[in-house]
Design a protein around this motif. Sequence first.
Motif, PDB file in Angstrom:
ATOM      1  N   ALA A  75       0.778  -1.448  -0.042  1.00 16.82           N
ATOM      2  CA  ALA A  75       0.100  -0.048   0.085  1.00 16.82           C
ATOM      3  C   ALA A  75       0.914   1.248  -0.095  1.00 16.82           C
ATOM      4  N   GLU A  76       0.503   2.317  -1.000  1.00 15.03           N
ATOM      5  CA  GLU A  76       1.106   3.527  -0.607  1.00 15.03           C
ATOM      6  C   GLU A  76       0.326   4.396   0.418  1.00 15.03           C
ATOM      7  N   TRP A  77       1.249   5.053   1.177  1.00 12.88           N
ATOM      8  CA  TRP A  77       0.475   5.654   2.297  1.00 12.88           C
ATOM      9  C   TRP A  77       0.774   7.171   2.343  1.00 12.88           C
ATOM     10  N   THR A  78      -0.037   7.998   1.424  1.00 17.83           N
ATOM     11  CA  THR A  78       0.322   9.428   1.382  1.00 17.83           C
ATOM     12  C   THR A  78      -0.155  10.164   3.048  1.00 17.83           C
ATOM     13  N   GLN A  79      -0.009  11.136   3.449  1.00 15.72           N
ATOM     14  CA  GLN A  79      -0.217  11.771   4.632  1.00 15.72           C
ATOM     15  C   GLN A  79      -1.759  11.602   4.641  1.00 15.72           C
ATOM     16  N   ASP A  80      -2.359  12.321   3.498  1.00 19.86           N
ATOM     17  CA  ASP A  80      -3.756  12.375   3.740  1.00 19.86           C
ATOM     18  C   ASP A  80      -4.373  11.004   3.808  1.00 19.86           C
ATOM     19  N   LYS A  81      -4.020   9.941   3.171  1.00 20.74           N
ATOM     20  CA  LYS A  81      -4.529   8.748   3.233  1.00 20.74           C
ATOM     21  C   LYS A  81      -4.251   7.872   4.778  1.00 20.74           C
ATOM     22  N   PHE A  82      -3.063   8.215   5.457  1.00 23.66           N
ATOM     23  CA  PHE A  82      -2.977   7.930   6.782  1.00 23.66           C
ATOM     24  C   PHE A  82      -3.792   8.487   7.679  1.00 23.66           C
ATOM     25  N   MET A  83      -3.855   9.806   7.594  1.00 23.21           N
ATOM     26  CA  MET A  83      -4.678  10.626   8.458  1.00 23.21           C
ATOM     27  C   MET A  83      -6.095  10.393   8.354  1.00 23.21           C
ATOM     28  N   SER A  84      -6.723  10.171   7.066  1.00 19.65           N
ATOM     29  CA  SER A  84      -8.210  10.033   7.023  1.00 19.65           C
ATOM     30  C   SER A  84      -8.498   8.564   7.575  1.00 19.65           C
ATOM     31  N   SER A  85      -7.543   7.546   7.128  1.00 19.11           N
ATOM     32  CA  SER A  85      -7.720   6.103   7.470  1.00 19.11           C
ATOM     33  C   SER A  85      -7.631   5.803   8.947  1.00 19.11           C
ATOM     34  N   LEU A  86      -6.811   6.747   9.629  1.00 18.65           N
ATOM     35  CA  LEU A  86      -6.503   6.685  10.995  1.00 18.65           C
ATOM     36  C   LEU A  86      -7.988   7.261  11.869  1.00 18.65           C
ATOM     37  N   ALA A  87      -8.363   8.449  11.155  1.00 20.77           N
ATOM     38  CA  ALA A  87      -9.493   9.029  11.816  1.00 20.77           C
ATOM     39  C   ALA A  87     -10.771   8.021  11.528  1.00 20.77           C
ATOM     40  N   GLN A  88     -10.942   7.310  10.385  1.00 16.08           N
ATOM     41  CA  GLN A  88     -11.896   6.396  10.179  1.00 16.08           C
ATOM     42  C   GLN A  88     -11.796   5.190  11.461  1.00 16.08           C
ATOM     43  N   ARG A  89     -10.645   4.791  11.626  1.00 11.59           N
ATOM     44  CA  ARG A  89     -10.618   3.693  12.566  1.00 11.59           C
ATOM     45  C   ARG A  89     -11.114   4.180  13.996  1.00 11.59           C
ATOM     46  N   ILE A  90     -10.564   5.500  14.475  1.00 12.36           N
ATOM     47  CA  ILE A  90     -10.857   6.045  15.848  1.00 12.36           C
ATOM     48  C   ILE A  90     -12.372   6.297  15.791  1.00 12.36           C
ATOM     49  N   ASP A  91     -13.186   6.857  14.447  1.00 10.39           N
ATOM     50  CA  ASP A  91     -14.455   6.935  14.691  1.00 10.39           C
ATOM     51  C   ASP A  91     -15.314   5.724  14.737  1.00 10.39           C
ATOM     52  N   ALA A  92     -14.731   4.584  14.251  1.00 11.07           N
ATOM     53  CA  ALA A  92     -15.538   3.466  14.284  1.00 11.07           C
ATOM     54  C   ALA A  92     -15.551   2.952  15.672  1.00 11.07           C
ATOM     55  N   LYS A  93     -14.491   3.096  16.352  1.00  6.09           N
ATOM     56  CA  LYS A  93     -14.420   2.632  17.705  1.00  6.09           C
ATOM     57  C   LYS A  93     -15.046   3.623  18.605  1.00  6.09           C
ATOM     58  N   ASP A  94     -15.229   4.865  18.354  1.00 12.06           N
ATOM     59  CA  ASP A  94     -15.826   5.925  19.310  1.00 12.06           C
ATOM     60  C   ASP A  94     -17.302   5.461  19.019  1.00 12.06           C
ATOM     61  N   LYS A  95     -17.732   5.095  18.165  1.00 12.72           N
ATOM     62  CA  LYS A  95     -19.292   4.686  17.781  1.00 12.72           C
ATOM     63  C   LYS A  95     -19.524   3.279  18.640  1.00 12.72           C
ATOM     64  N   ARG A  96     -18.621   2.756  18.868  1.00 10.86           N
ATOM     65  CA  ARG A  96     -18.916   1.361  19.600  1.00 10.86           C
ATOM     66  C   ARG A  96     -18.972   1.569  21.156  1.00 10.86           C
ATOM     67  N   TYR A  97     -18.696   2.783  21.712  1.00  9.49           N
ATOM     68  CA  TYR A  97     -18.664   3.032  23.090  1.00  9.49           C
ATOM     69  C   TYR A  97     -20.113   2.705  23.905  1.00  9.49           C
ATOM     70  N   PRO A  98     -21.058   2.856  23.296  1.00 13.15           N
ATOM     71  CA  PRO A  98     -22.644   2.569  24.034  1.00 13.15           C
ATOM     72  C   PRO A  98     -22.627   1.044  24.073  1.00 13.15           C
ATOM     73  N   PHE A  99     -21.700   0.247  23.542  1.00  9.85           N
ATOM     74  CA  PHE A  99     -21.965  -1.353  23.335  1.00  9.85           C
ATOM     75  C   PHE A  99     -20.844  -1.700  24.256  1.00  9.85           C
TER      76      PHE A  99
END
Length: 194
Positions: free
Chosen positions: A106-130
């Motif tokens: 995989a090629e990881w630009t800064q934008d791809k890295f930061m947006s992918s990281l934000a997606q992983r964090i957001d997905a886990k944040d949404k699991r908090y109620p569970f």
Amino acid sequence: MTPDDEAEILALMRAARERSRGYADFFGWAPNRDLEESGVISSLVESMAADGVSFYENVKSRCRPNDPPDCEAINCLGERVAIEVTELVDGEAIRAFKGGRVYDWAEWTQDKFMSSLAQRIDAKDKRYPFLKEPPYKGGYVVVVHTDEPELTQPTVLKYLKGHLIPKPAHITRVILVLSYDPVVQRCPYFELPF
């Protein structure tokens, strides 16, 4: 060790190899996801200890079906901490590897890295109620791990410099852990600022 024990161990090793994806899987342990998550946390704890930094006390895996969270611990105030483990990996690169293109990393630009990281964090944040067996007054920690070949310590340092992660609604701390780096002789980690 008996011949039956040896046969069982070999069978488990073959099964693990068949289930392994082969790409960016330093932390991977296909036969047992609970062990994989515990391994990520153990690597983080060891790396932090090498820097003279403490993670939490009494870190333990909650194991399926008692998750989420994947692990829990106790903070310095004696409060329970929920810990979720998630992976940052490029799915296209996994498919390329399985298709025989083993050097199509995989090629990881800064934008791809930061947006992918934000997606992983957001997905886990949404699991908090569970989260099971709340409350976790000590906080909700997300540990993101990666073994992407292009996400080396110098690259990640460069990509994170001057960037803040948008503050999640529930997560109190995010730590990124890279796979073992022979230069530093441990797994580099980054506490991500909000």
